[in-house]
Design a protein around this motif. Structure first.
Motif, mmCIF file in Angstrom:
data_model
loop_
_atom_site.group_PDB
_atom_site.id
_atom_site.type_symbol
_atom_site.label_atom_id
_atom_site.label_comp_id
_atom_site.label_asym_id
_atom_site.label_seq_id
_atom_site.Cartn_x
_atom_site.Cartn_y
_atom_site.Cartn_z
ATOM 1 N N GLY B 34 5.608 12.593 0.276
ATOM 2 C CA GLY B 34 4.694 12.211 -0.791
ATOM 3 C C GLY B 34 3.348 11.873 -0.216
ATOM 4 N N ALA B 35 2.317 12.107 -1.003
ATOM 5 C CA ALA B 35 0.963 11.803 -0.552
ATOM 6 C C ALA B 35 0.743 10.297 -0.569
ATOM 7 N N ASN B 36 -0.390 9.871 -0.072
ATOM 8 C CA ASN B 36 -0.773 8.456 -0.177
ATOM 9 C C ASN B 36 -0.770 8.042 -1.644
ATOM 10 N N GLY B 37 -0.163 6.919 -1.921
ATOM 11 C CA GLY B 37 -0.200 6.422 -3.293
ATOM 12 C C GLY B 37 0.869 7.030 -4.197
ATOM 13 N N ALA B 38 1.751 7.856 -3.621
ATOM 14 C CA ALA B 38 2.800 8.465 -4.445
ATOM 15 C C ALA B 38 3.872 7.449 -4.816
ATOM 16 N N GLY B 39 3.957 6.382 -4.030
ATOM 17 C CA GLY B 39 4.934 5.339 -4.332
ATOM 18 C C GLY B 39 5.997 5.145 -3.257
#
Lengths: 287, 235
Positions: B34-39
């Protein structure tokens, strides 16, 4: 030179008391990230417990000091549970206000229970040692030595035991501490207990030299606050160094400038240090 | 085994995680892409008990551990090496590691064994044992963080982006180490942005986007998936 040596001894005595109170304040700051302004009033209660244990119940000096330590440990934990624990997720300003509230409550309680009179803990150790022209009372010697003893004991506890390390771990990284299994609640209670025991120790040691009265905590908390700002908020070596520096500076200021300005010296030092090194001498968390 | 069911986390009106379904079976190494901030970190924090989920359950070995405090979760055998490492910077490397075993400190023999194991995995840490953790390089601090997480002798290890900020050569070693830890019998949940390597060592993977699981499959299948390639491998 004689005056200097004499004032150095007085400064060390005063500094010893400051160190013990400031250490408690800095430990609690490390955990709570708010200075506990009521800490000086725990010191006051410690002085009263020692006073009554000796005068009312006729306990000897050391037992009275021990009793003060036990009573204060309980009181410290109660303060954490009742005043600060419910505010653990609240903003810092709420804890600030709660600390000031606890301070006013303790002072008012002392006035109601024990009156506003000045009292003094009986002096048992009243011998005077003379080295040349230098005079040291036995009690002052006890203060200096006992304070060092307490500080060494604290240091060993924090550095050499895993329970003690949990306090430092929590102060250095809260999430990290929780993840390795350290219980935040237990550490908070333990820290308040230890800080309160140190305050009781300081009060029992200072009691025979200074006076005991309900607002005696107000001035010392100001001084302790200055010390932990000087030393770096949350820093233990900073509190020790700051305590001695302030004690000695005050004693020197009192004799070389004027006794009237004794308490001003502390705040002059504060302004000076904050101008030169705003983070304090041993700022916490510096890499 | 770990079973996350319907898990949601909200910060005020912002929904950081929504209806997450995830499981890790014994012996598995599972990657969370997941990307940054995906959780990813939010999910880790929820599993470890650092934050409370707003809905859903987390089950571990058949026991519901939702809402348990972090200091309790580590005692069930789930240990996390968190984002940003969260070391005790002013303490020595060795003290950091020993505190990692705080929950099982009474088992002195076991703690000694774990310390040996960590030093075998990362020999450089033994050399630097008396230096303060904050004085080490980023890669070495990452080793301390993984080592500290291993000191509790976990059955499930949560690794939150252990390769972040490391030199490529060190990243490779790090992944080999993670694979070795898994082969020794520890379940691993690995959050990564470095999908290429992570998919090579893992068995299965989940893809997290905007707080939802958008894909989950065997690692080979994910590695061959065009969307995953485009978003996380850059090929």
């Amino acid at each position: 030179m004689d005056l200097f040596a004499q004032q150095l001894v007085n400064g060390l005595t005063l500094g010893s008391i400051y160190c013990l109170v400031a250490l408690g304040l800095t430990l609690i700051y490390g955990i709570m990230e708010v200075p506990n302004f009521a800490h000086g009033h725990l010191y006051m209660v410690g002085a009263y417990v020692t006073f009554f244990a000796m005068t009312l119940y006729g306990l000897n000096y050391w037992l009275s000091a021990l009793l003060a330590g036990v009573v204060l440990a309980v009181l410290g934990v109660l303060m954490e549970r009742i005043v600060f624990h419910p505010l653990r997720h609240a903003p810092a300003s709420n804890k600030f206000i709660a600390a000031v509230g606890a301070m006013m409550f303790l002072e008012a309680l002392a006035r109601v229970l024990w009156g506003s009179d000045f009292r003094s803990i009986p002096v048992i150790y009243d011998k005077v040692f003379t080295i040349g022209t230098l005079r040291i009372t036995e009690q002052r010697l006890i203060v200096i030595i006992a304070a060092i003893f307490l500080m060494i004991a604290l240091n060993l506890f924090l550095k050499k035991t895993i329970i003690g390390s949990s306090i430092e771990a929590m102060a250095q990284n809260r999430d990290g501490a929780s993840l390795v299994g350290i219980n935040v609640n237990n550490v908070a209670m333990l820290t308040f207990a230890i800080a309160s025991i140190l305050a009781a120790g300081a009060a029992a040691l200072a009691g025979p030299i200074f006076l005991v009265f309900p607002s005696m905590g107000a001035l010392i908390i100001m001084k302790a606050f200055v010390i932990i700002v000087i030393g770096g908020m949350g820093s233990i070596p900073g509190a020790v160094l700051g305590g001695y520096v302030l004690g000695i500076t005050e004693a020197m200021g009192a004799s070389y400038i004027s006794t009237d300005y004794k308490d001003v010296v502390a705040f002059l030092v504060l302004i000076l240090i904050l101008t030169i090194k705003p983070t304090g001498i041993f700022a916490k968390g510096v890499r | 085994m770990l079973k996350v069911k319907n898990l949601s986390v909200a910060f005020g009106s912002y929904r950081a995680l929504q209806d997450i379904e995830l499981e890790i079976n014994p012996g598995e190494l599972v990657v969370l892409l997941g990307a940054n901030g995906a959780g990813k970190s939010t999910l880790f924090r929820a599993i470890s008990g650092l934050i409370r989920p707003s809905a859903g359950t987390i089950e571990y070995n058949g026991k519901t551990i939702t809402g348990q405090p972090a200091h309790q979760v580590v005692r069930y055998g789930i240990s996390q090496c968190p984002e940003g490492r969260q070391l005790f910077p002013m303490m020595s490397v060795e003290k950091n590691l020993l505190l990692g075993a705080y929950a099982r400190r009474k088992d002195r023999e076991g703690v000694r064994r774990s310390l040996r194991l960590v030093y075998d995995l990362f020999p450089i840490l033994q050399e630097k044992g008396h230096l303060s953790a904050g004085s080490l390089s980023g890669g070495q601090q990452q080793m301390v963080a993984i080592g500290r997480a291993l000191m509790s002798a976990p059955q499930l290890l949560l690794l939150d982006e252990p390769s972040i900020g490391l030199a490529p050569l060190v990243v490779k070693q790090m992944f080999e180490t993670i694979q070795r830890i898994n082969e020794a019998g520890t379940m691993v949940l690995l959050a990564e942005q470095n999908a290429n390597m992570a998919l090579k060592i893992s068995h299965r993977g989940y893809v997290l986007e905007n707080g939802r699981v958008v894909m989950h499959d065997k690692s080979e299948a994910l590695a061959g998936n065009e969307e995953v390639k485009k978003a996380y491998i850059g090929g």
